[in-house]
Design a protein around this motif. Structure first.
Motif, short mmCIF file in Angstrom:
data_model
loop_
_atom_site.label_atom_id
_atom_site.label_comp_id
_atom_site.label_asym_id
_atom_site.label_seq_id
_atom_site.Cartn_x
_atom_site.Cartn_y
_atom_site.Cartn_z
N ALA A 24 12.93 -0.06 1.15
CA ALA A 24 11.48 -0.12 1.41
C ALA A 24 10.82 1.22 1.17
N ALA A 25 11.50 2.30 1.60
CA ALA A 25 10.92 3.63 1.42
C ALA A 25 10.80 3.97 -0.05
N THR A 36 -4.74 1.80 -1.58
CA THR A 36 -5.25 2.33 -0.31
C THR A 36 -4.21 2.18 0.77
N THR A 37 -4.34 3.05 1.76
CA THR A 37 -3.43 3.02 2.90
C THR A 37 -4.00 2.12 3.97
N ALA A 38 -3.17 1.22 4.50
CA ALA A 38 -3.63 0.26 5.51
C ALA A 38 -3.77 0.93 6.86
N THR A 39 -4.51 0.29 7.73
CA THR A 39 -4.67 0.78 9.10
C THR A 39 -4.27 -0.30 10.07
N THR A 40 -4.00 0.08 11.29
CA THR A 40 -3.64 -0.86 12.35
C THR A 40 -4.27 -0.39 13.63
N VAL A 322 3.29 4.85 5.61
CA VAL A 322 3.76 4.17 4.39
C VAL A 322 3.26 2.74 4.41
N VAL A 323 3.18 2.14 3.23
CA VAL A 323 2.82 0.75 3.07
C VAL A 323 3.88 0.09 2.21
N VAL A 324 4.50 -0.95 2.69
CA VAL A 324 5.56 -1.64 1.95
C VAL A 324 5.08 -3.03 1.62
N ARG A 325 5.07 -3.37 0.32
CA ARG A 325 4.66 -4.70 -0.10
C ARG A 325 5.74 -5.71 0.22
#
Length: 420
Positions: A24-25, A36-40, A322-325
């Motif tokens: 994943a990394a 874009t980087t996601a947020t939570t 990080v963002v993993v599809r």
């Protein structure tokens, strides 16, 4: 060819899980620059809630502690009966009665003038002292009768019919109750010293002795004549359980009330509720201190509920590192299965995902048995039941070609179910 994305995967070994994280990394590092980087959102932690709520909790505990202490220190919880020799509350006179009894004085508690007159007649001339407080409801006829008794009279706080009980002694003006010096020649006051007196300043007739003056006017007057002594005190607080241990209050009360072998203590009759003659509800039986304690606890609980029920404020957004599809995760899992030659696990994941997706499309409930599922798929698609059963519940493939063939077959069957 990698297997199709399963709907559900079995737990893998620690080595496989670590490989998934590394895959994943690596997939995240290869994403496009424009992504874009996601947020939570971040919810408050338990530590933050504790730090914010410990102040309110401390206040609630303090309120409960004060309420409990008030109940424990409040004695009987009620107002008590003022100067009653049988009352142990702060306003009662039980302590004085015990003190006099310890000195050999017989204390007789009566609730009517007739009883007092009978005891006074038995005691004989100068054999008893009659103690009358302001709480006794005295009418004119009773006052005249008390004035003719041979007993000495000690009237504390009495204002009604004082001209009949003690001729020449009358209220003059109000006087604040406080500790005062006797400043007189009355032996009972001289031996006692300072005492908590006041209430009413009194006029003293000729031949009387005035003590404990307030701005030069006595608050205690004693007059002797006709074989008896009449003493009037403007206030009786120095005789109560609350004040008896202060200054010389105990000595003064004992000297005034214990001058004769018998003390006839005239107190008002008890009410019907106190004697049990009336109907008292459950609320009436609860001491007043307990009611206040419950009220304070309810207020504390209400404040705590309002504090806990408030909104936590706007949602806080946090940038993820990080963002993993999803596709990268599936590919990484497939590579790990291939590297470990885990064809049985891959086949089980494919079959489980196929079953989860196809079962609701066939109108079957979750947990349908193998036979019912196989027959429903065969009837819907026209496939042979033996082929469908072997694909779903047969042994795992022996090589990668068999695993790929299994994936392709289930993909065909799923499309046929969806189109039918």
């Amino acid at each position: 060819m990698t297997p199709a994305a399963p709907g559900r995967l079995e737990p893998t070994s620690p080595e496989v899980a670590s490989g998934v994280d590394s895959g994943a990394a690596s997939g995240a590092s290869a994403r496009s620059p424009g992504q874009t980087t996601a947020t939570t959102s971040v919810s408050p932690t338990a530590g933050g809630l504790w730090r914010g709520g410990r102040g309110v909790l401390l206040v609630a505990l303090l309120v409960v502690g004060v309420a409990v202490a008030g109940v424990l220190l409040g004695g009987s919880g009620g107002p008590g009966r003022l100067l009653d020799p049988a009352d142990a509350s702060l306003s009662g006179g039980k302590a004085l009665a015990r003190l006099l009894q310890a000195r050999g004085v017989r204390v007789e508690r009566v609730t009517s003038v007739a009883e007092a007159a009978t005891l006074a007649g038995r005691a004989g001339p100068a054999g008893s002292t009659l103690l009358l407080s302001e709480t006794f409801p005295l009418d004119e006829a009773e006052a005249k009768r008390l004035a003719t008794l041979p007993s000495d009279l000690l009237a504390v706080g009495v204002r009604a019919h004082l001209d009949l009980l003690a001729p020449g002694i009358a209220p003059r003006r109000e006087a604040r109750a406080r500790s005062r010096e006797p400043r007189c020649g009355l032996p009972a006051a001289e031996r006692a010293g300072s005492a908590y007196t006041g209430g009413v300043a009194l006029t003293a007739p000729p031949g009387s002795i005035g003590c404990y003056p307030a701005d030069g006017v006595p608050t205690l007057v004693s007059h002797s004549g006709a074989g008896r002594t009449v003493t009037v005190a403007g206030d009786g607080q120095f005789m109560t359980n609350l004040r008896l241990a202060e200054d010389g209050n105990a000595a003064l009360a004992a000297n005034l009330a214990g001058g004769r072998p018998t003390l006839i203590w005239l107190t008002p009759p008890e009410s019907a509720a106190q004697t049990g003659g009336g109907k008292a509800g459950l609320y009436d039986l609860v001491p007043e201190g307990v009611r206040w304690a419950v009220a304070q606890v309810l207020v504390a609980v209400l404040l705590l509920a309002l504090w806990r029920g408030r909104r936590l404020g706007p949602v806080v957004a946090e940038r993820l590192p990080v963002v993993v599809r999803a596709a990268e995760t599936v590919e990484g899992r497939a590579r790990l299965y291939r590297a470990r030659r885990a064809r049985d696990r891959a086949a089980a994941a494919l079959r489980a995902g196929f079953t989860d997706r196809v079962t609701p499309r066939l109108g079957l409930p979750p947990g349908t048995g193998p036979d019912a599922l196989v027959n429903a798929i065969a009837e819907r698609t026209g496939q042979a039941a033996s082929h469908v059963g072997a694909a779903l519940y047969g042994p795992p493939p022996v090589d990668e070609a068999g695993l790929v063939a299994l994936a392709e077959y289930m993909d065909i069957v799923e499309r046929q179910v969806g189109k039918s």
